[in-house]
Design an enzyme around this catalytic site. Structure first.
Site, short mmCIF file in Angstrom:
data_model
loop_
_atom_site.label_atom_id
_atom_site.label_comp_id
_atom_site.label_asym_id
_atom_site.label_seq_id
_atom_site.Cartn_x
_atom_site.Cartn_y
_atom_site.Cartn_z
CE1 TYR A 22 -9.34 10.88 -13.90
CE2 TYR A 22 -8.67 12.73 -15.28
CZ TYR A 22 -8.76 11.37 -15.06
OH TYR A 22 -8.26 10.49 -16.00
CE LYS A 68 -5.34 10.54 -13.64
NZ LYS A 68 -4.56 9.32 -13.30
CG ASP A 101 -1.91 1.14 1.23
OD1 ASP A 101 -1.67 2.15 0.53
OD2 ASP A 101 -2.93 1.04 1.94
#
Length: 309
Positions: free
Chosen positions: A179, A183, A79
């Protein structure tokens, strides 16, 4: 996945694909294996334990595909939001290999955490913050612990996986506030790492696939990798899509380029690198998704991939 017979020779190279359970990460790991590399693959979904995705793909499967392709696949459950787990991963690679040649930061896990075209005040704040942690913090944690192994070897390569080129994302709103933020943060991380790696002989780039036929994307259209063209009746522009192997071959080409430093700090795409290095997708084509999206799809023209793949 398909094997590229013109793949570069990466025998003796040690790679880590962080986030290799499925999608681009799996495609990249397999194509590095096809070129002969030893590839450590990490993720949270194993045969014993699933992540919140509740999907069937596992890192053990990815490692087996790497080995079947001709490399050596090593699955390490990790993780990347837990620093001690990433530290242990780095220590294992150090003990077993003494260094690292290629780091692919592909951790994502955010498909279920954003809603298209919802404003920051309309969306779920907890999901948005979780998206930031998964898409940005994981990359920073991974770089912190793994780059000391990579700078030992001249020519080390870091690839930050994102969605969209710098040029495209500069002009386009990407789906939602969080988002878009994630990015574009990854693009900047590649730029910053390029600055920090250059004095050590290392290279960092950002890389984006085009419209990629991940497992989840294929399921969305109700098709498989073998039958993906059936989806064109629903979405004709899907004709520009590409397999996960395509961006994998882009990574392998970069890893095998003795002059890869010429790309340091750049934002690259699978279609761009296909033209540069000469590799193809599984069907022998070279889809150039980002140019197609601007010149055809967003221009409102009928779907026609002629000249774009």
């Amino acid at each position: 996945m398909g094997i590229d017979t013109s793949a570069p020779n990466l025998h003796g190279k040690i790679a880590l694909v962080a986030g290799a359970t499925r999608g681009a990460g799996r495609g990249i790991a397999v194509q590095l294996g096809a070129a002969g590399a030893t590839v450590y693959v990490t993720g949270r979904t194993t045969r014993e334990r699933q992540s919140e995705y509740q999907r069937s793909e596992t890192i053990e499967e990815t490692a087996e595909l790497v080995t079947a392709a001709g490399g050596t696949g090593i699955a390490v459950p990790t993780d990347h939001l837990v620093p001690e787990q990433v530290r242990a991963l780095a220590e294992r690679i150090d003990n077993e290999q003494g260094g690292l040649d290629v780091l692919v930061n592909d951790v994502w896990g955010g498909e279920k955490l954003f809603t298209f075209d919802k404003t920051v005040w309309e969306g779920d704040l907890d999901n948005g913050l979780r998206l930031l942690r998964l898409g940005v913090e994981t990359h920073a944690v991974t770089s912190h612990f793994l780059l000391p192994l990579l700078v030992r070897r001249p020519g080390g390569l870091v690839i930050e996986m994102t969605d969209g080129t710098l040029a495209y994302n500069r002009e386009h709103y990407r789906n939602s506030f969080f988002y878009d933020l994630v990015k574009n943060s990854v693009l900047r991380m590649a730029f910053a790492l390029a600055h920090e790696l250059k004095p050590h002989g290392g290279t960092a780039v950002a890389l984006t696939p085009g419209w990629m036929r991940s497992e989840m994307m294929l399921e969305t259209f109700g098709v498989t990798e073998d039958t993906w063209r059936d989806a064109l009746t629903t979405e004709p522009h899907f004709g520009i899509s590409e397999s996960t192997a395509y961006v994998g071959r882009a990574v392998a080409a970069l890893a095998g380029d003795a002059d890869v430093a010429r790309w340091n700090g750049e934002s690259l795409s699978s279609g761009q690198l296909a033209r540069e290095y000469g590799f193809t997708d599984l069907d022998g084509s070279q889809p150039d998704c980002w140019r197609y999206m601007v010149e055809v799809q967003e221009a409102g023209k009928p779907a026609d991939v002629t000249g774009y793949r």
